[in-house]
Every structure is written in C-alpha cells, then in structure tokens.
Design a protein around this motif. Structure first.
Motif, PDB file in Angstrom:
ATOM      1  N   GLY A  58       0.803  -1.222   0.000  1.00 40.02           N
ATOM      2  CA  GLY A  58       0.000   0.000   0.000  1.00 40.02           C
ATOM      3  C   GLY A  58       0.828   1.261   0.000  1.00 40.02           C
ATOM      4  N   ARG A  59       2.092   1.162   0.414  1.00 40.87           N
ATOM      5  CA  ARG A  59       2.963   2.340   0.387  1.00 40.87           C
ATOM      6  C   ARG A  59       3.409   2.666  -1.036  1.00 40.87           C
ATOM      7  NH1 ARG A  59       4.856  -0.635   4.735  1.00 40.87           N
ATOM      8  NH2 ARG A  59       6.550  -1.493   3.446  1.00 40.87           N
ATOM      9  N   ILE A  60       3.416   1.649  -1.915  1.00 43.74           N
ATOM     10  CA  ILE A  60       3.861   1.857  -3.295  1.00 43.74           C
ATOM     11  C   ILE A  60       2.686   2.148  -4.222  1.00 43.74           C
ATOM     12  CG2 ILE A  60       5.138   0.836  -5.214  1.00 43.74           C
ATOM     13  CD1 ILE A  60       6.540  -0.982  -3.198  1.00 43.74           C
ATOM     14  N   TYR A  61       1.628   1.352  -4.085  1.00 41.16           N
ATOM     15  CA  TYR A  61       0.463   1.490  -4.965  1.00 41.16           C
ATOM     16  C   TYR A  61      -0.769   1.801  -4.128  1.00 41.16           C
ATOM     17  CZ  TYR A  61       3.726  -1.137  -7.865  1.00 41.16           C
ATOM     18  OH  TYR A  61       4.839  -1.561  -8.538  1.00 41.16           O
ATOM     19  N   ARG A  62      -1.384   2.942  -4.412  1.00 39.57           N
ATOM     20  CA  ARG A  62      -2.560   3.355  -3.653  1.00 39.57           C
ATOM     21  C   ARG A  62      -3.843   2.740  -4.198  1.00 39.57           C
ATOM     22  NH1 ARG A  62      -1.353   4.950   1.330  1.00 39.57           N
ATOM     23  NH2 ARG A  62       0.549   6.213   1.309  1.00 39.57           N
ATOM     24  N   ASN A  63      -3.839   2.293  -5.462  1.00 43.52           N
ATOM     25  CA  ASN A  63      -5.032   1.694  -6.046  1.00 43.52           C
ATOM     26  C   ASN A  63      -4.625   0.751  -7.171  1.00 43.52           C
ATOM     27  OD1 ASN A  63      -4.705   3.394  -8.477  1.00 43.52           O
ATOM     28  ND2 ASN A  63      -5.378   5.054  -7.112  1.00 43.52           N
ATOM     29  N   TRP A  64      -5.594   0.025  -7.677  1.00 45.22           N
ATOM     30  CA  TRP A  64      -5.357  -0.988  -8.708  1.00 45.22           C
ATOM     31  C   TRP A  64      -4.902  -0.353 -10.023  1.00 45.22           C
ATOM     32  CZ3 TRP A  64      -4.346  -5.854  -8.964  1.00 45.22           C
ATOM     33  CH2 TRP A  64      -4.595  -6.604 -10.114  1.00 45.22           C
ATOM     34  N   GLU A  65      -5.460   0.808 -10.372  1.00 46.72           N
ATOM     35  CA  GLU A  65      -5.105   1.471 -11.615  1.00 46.72           C
ATOM     36  C   GLU A  65      -3.635   1.893 -11.619  1.00 46.72           C
ATOM     37  OE1 GLU A  65      -7.821   2.063  -9.868  1.00 46.72           O
ATOM     38  OE2 GLU A  65      -9.229   1.113 -11.280  1.00 46.72           O
ATOM     39  N   GLN A  66      -3.136   2.356 -10.499  1.00 41.35           N
ATOM     40  CA  GLN A  66      -1.728   2.727 -10.405  1.00 41.35           C
ATOM     41  C   GLN A  66      -0.834   1.493 -10.568  1.00 41.35           C
ATOM     42  OE1 GLN A  66      -0.599   4.491  -6.671  1.00 41.35           O
ATOM     43  NE2 GLN A  66       1.387   5.170  -7.403  1.00 41.35           N
ATOM     44  N   PHE A  67      -1.260   0.377 -10.014  1.00 43.02           N
ATOM     45  CA  PHE A  67      -0.503  -0.864 -10.164  1.00 43.02           C
ATOM     46  C   PHE A  67      -0.456  -1.305 -11.629  1.00 43.02           C
ATOM     47  CE2 PHE A  67      -0.809  -5.573 -10.356  1.00 43.02           C
ATOM     48  CZ  PHE A  67       0.485  -5.871  -9.952  1.00 43.02           C
ATOM     49  N   LEU A  68      -1.587  -1.244 -12.334  1.00 44.94           N
ATOM     50  CA  LEU A  68      -1.616  -1.623 -13.748  1.00 44.94           C
ATOM     51  C   LEU A  68      -0.740  -0.710 -14.592  1.00 44.94           C
ATOM     52  CD1 LEU A  68      -5.396  -2.463 -14.352  1.00 44.94           C
ATOM     53  CD2 LEU A  68      -3.512  -4.049 -13.968  1.00 44.94           C
ATOM     54  N   HIS A  69      -0.735   0.576 -14.258  1.00 49.62           N
ATOM     55  CA  HIS A  69       0.098   1.533 -14.999  1.00 49.62           C
ATOM     56  C   HIS A  69       1.578   1.193 -14.842  1.00 49.62           C
ATOM     57  CE1 HIS A  69       1.358   5.319 -16.785  1.00 49.62           C
ATOM     58  NE2 HIS A  69       2.149   5.501 -15.755  1.00 49.62           N
ATOM     59  N   THR A  70       2.003   0.895 -13.634  1.00 52.81           N
ATOM     60  CA  THR A  70       3.402   0.518 -13.400  1.00 52.81           C
ATOM     61  C   THR A  70       3.719  -0.818 -14.050  1.00 52.81           C
ATOM     62  OG1 THR A  70       3.363   1.704 -11.294  1.00 52.81           O
ATOM     63  CG2 THR A  70       5.142   0.111 -11.621  1.00 52.81           C
ATOM     64  N   LEU A  71       2.780  -1.748 -13.966  1.00 53.13           N
ATOM     65  CA  LEU A  71       2.983  -3.070 -14.563  1.00 53.13           C
ATOM     66  C   LEU A  71       3.173  -2.976 -16.074  1.00 53.13           C
ATOM     67  CD1 LEU A  71       3.101  -6.002 -13.612  1.00 53.13           C
ATOM     68  CD2 LEU A  71       0.655  -6.191 -14.077  1.00 53.13           C
ATOM     69  N   SER A  72       2.504  -2.017 -16.709  1.00 52.55           N
ATOM     70  CA  SER A  72       2.644  -1.837 -18.155  1.00 52.55           C
ATOM     71  C   SER A  72       4.078  -1.500 -18.545  1.00 52.55           C
ATOM     72  CB  SER A  72       1.700  -0.731 -18.642  1.00 52.55           C
ATOM     73  OG  SER A  72       0.349  -1.055 -18.392  1.00 52.55           O
ATOM     74  N   SER A  73       4.736  -0.681 -17.746  1.00 52.96           N
ATOM     75  CA  SER A  73       6.119  -0.310 -18.046  1.00 52.96           C
ATOM     76  C   SER A  73       7.111  -1.388 -17.639  1.00 52.96           C
ATOM     77  CB  SER A  73       6.474   1.008 -17.348  1.00 52.96           C
ATOM     78  OG  SER A  73       6.365   0.878 -15.937  1.00 52.96           O
TER      79      SER A  73
END
Length: 293
Positions: A58-73
């Motif tokens: 939770g300190r790195i990703y505040r929500n699922w959309e932010q996680f998907l954005h990072t995962l894309s890169s």
C-alpha cells in the motif's frame, strides 16, 4: 482530592472512552499498508518470458489502476498497456488485496487469458512428482513423468532442459550475424497463422530494436500472433514453404507462416506486399470524401 473533582473527571473519561470506541482503527487499511508482497508476473501466452519480480504494498500502490500503470512499463507487452491480470491458472485478479505473497500472475492487454505451460507450472508439476512419487503406482508415475516431459518440450524445446528461461547463451548469441544496425532500413513482413486460409495477415516491422537475434524474433512474433496452439515455434516462407531458421533468411516484404510444433500446411495464404498495402491505405485515407454528418 474531593468528591466534586472526582465526579467532574468521570464524564471526561467516559467521553474519551466513547470517542475511542466510536473511531476504531481501520483493520483493512493498516495490514495492507504495513506488509509487502513479492510476486512474479508473466506475459500472457509467452512461455519464454522468465517473469518479472515485483514488490507490492500500500505504500507503493494506492489503487489498482496505479498498479496496472506501473505493470505496463515493467512487463512491456507488445500490444500495449496492461489491462487485465490473471493467476497462472486463468482466474481473474481485480484488486491489490487478491494478490498473494510469492504469487505467480499473468499480465494481459484487452485479449483473453492464454492457457499455456508457463515456466512456474512446469516447475511445480516436477516438484509434486518428486514429492508424491512414492505414493503413486509405477504406471501413474510414468504417465506423470511423460506429461511433465511434454510440458518441458513445449516450453524449452527439449525434455532434458533445466527449468530456466530458454534464451540463447551469450556465446551462441554472439555467433549470430545481425541483419540490422542502428541506421539499417527496417523490414516489413506479413505474418499468417498456420492452416488458416481466411486469416488476414498482420504486418510487423523488423528493425535493430526488436530483431537482434532469432529467439527474440520468435518471442515478438508470439506476442503478436496469439496462436491457438500456444507460442510460435517455427517460421516458414508462405510462398516457397521453406523453413526460416536464421535472420539471414528474412527479406523485406516477405510473407511468413507461423506455426507451433505442428507441421507447416501448404495452403493458399492471402499474401501481399506490405509496402504496397501501406501505400494503398495512405491513399484511401487521403482520398476519403468529407462528411458533415
């Protein structure tokens, strides 16, 4: 201390106790904020991809959309951004809370999940065979070993290969003669699925960035084609039927048939010159009539 002062403190204590009970700590937020999960993510349908290790909290990703954005890169799908995440068994994952420690997952674009033998599945099957071999009948153990050998053959190309990513060694890769340089003109080739006469070819641009060695070419073609039988294992010239085994056999404007382990089927593919196709497409766009509707 007098009775009046004690009496005056009791309401305050009761108020404090009531306030603390009415505002309990959030039990859902705190654990996720404090703990980190280590996961590995594979590319959808790519049995060659070694998996990308990630730490999620939770300190790195505040929500699922932010996680998907990072995962894309991090994963870098050929078809664009990551929109879906699955377990390696194909179950959809839709929130950070569903991710498990040491879990293995598959990142996909907008396409559906590809059920292929990801490296982690082959490794787990082999571990289970070793663990429960003593409880199996000789016939069952033999069948299980044959199944694992077939899975390893599909993933690594031969049954005796170790459970590692099947890329060329640096020594072998250095022996490959590259066909592209930083200033070399790119090739446009057309890709077809094996034994599908109605298949409309897909144009792929090959250059120094995505075609440095042959196994990189196979991986990128697999990401683009999504064959029914799994990843692309072999390439054939659509016109001559000759198998393409090295980069030097590629040429600009070539029509290529992609197969898995099945044999090449010589049928009438819808071949065309990708350069002429691009010119026609550009011309049709320029000559399109205006519409005010």
């Amino acid at each position: 201390m007098g009775l009046s002062s004690v009496a005056s403190q009791e309401p305050a204590n009761e108020a404090t106790a009531h306030e603390s009970s009415s505002n309990p700590p959030n039990p859902q937020l705190a654990p996720f904020e404090q703990r980190s999960k280590r996961i590995r993510v594979y590319k959808n349908g790519d049995v060659y991809h070694p998996g990308k290790k990630l730490v999620v909290s939770g300190r790195i990703y505040r929500n699922w959309e932010q996680f998907l954005h990072t995962l894309s890169s991090q994963v870098e799908l050929l078809n664009g951004a990551v929109h879906k995440v699955f377990t390696v068994e194909g179950k959809p994952v839709r929130s950070l809370d569903e991710l498990e420690e040491n879990g293995n997952y598959v990142a996909a674009g907008r396409e559906s999940f590809r059920r292929v033998p990801y490296p982690v599945l082959v490794g787990l099957a082999e571990q289970q065979l070793i663990q429960f071999k003593g409880e199996m009948s000789p016939e069952m153990a033999s069948k299980a070993a044959a199944l694992i050998a077939e899975q390893k053959r599909r993933v690594y190309g031969k049954p005796t290969a170790p459970v590692i990513t099947p890329t060329l060694s640096k020594k072998k890769r250095d022996k490959e003669v590259p066909i592209f340089g930083p200033s070399t003109k790119a090739f446009r080739v057309v890709l077809f699925a094996n034994d599908e006469p109605g298949y409309q070819g897909k144009v792929l641009v090959l250059n120094n960035r995505n075609c440095k060695y042959f196994d990189q070419l196979l991986k990128n073609v697999s990401d683009m084609m999504h064959l029914k039988n799994g990843s692309v294992q072999k390439l054939f010239d659509a016109e001559t039927g000759q198998r393409i085994r090295m980069l030097q056999q590629l040429r600009d404007g070539q029509n290529i048939v992609c197969t898995g382990y099945e044999p090449f089927r010589r049928i009438q593919y819808n071949t065309f010159n990708p350069s002429d196709h691009e010119k026609k497409t550009t011309l049709s766009v320029r000559m399109a009539p205006f519409s005010f509707l």
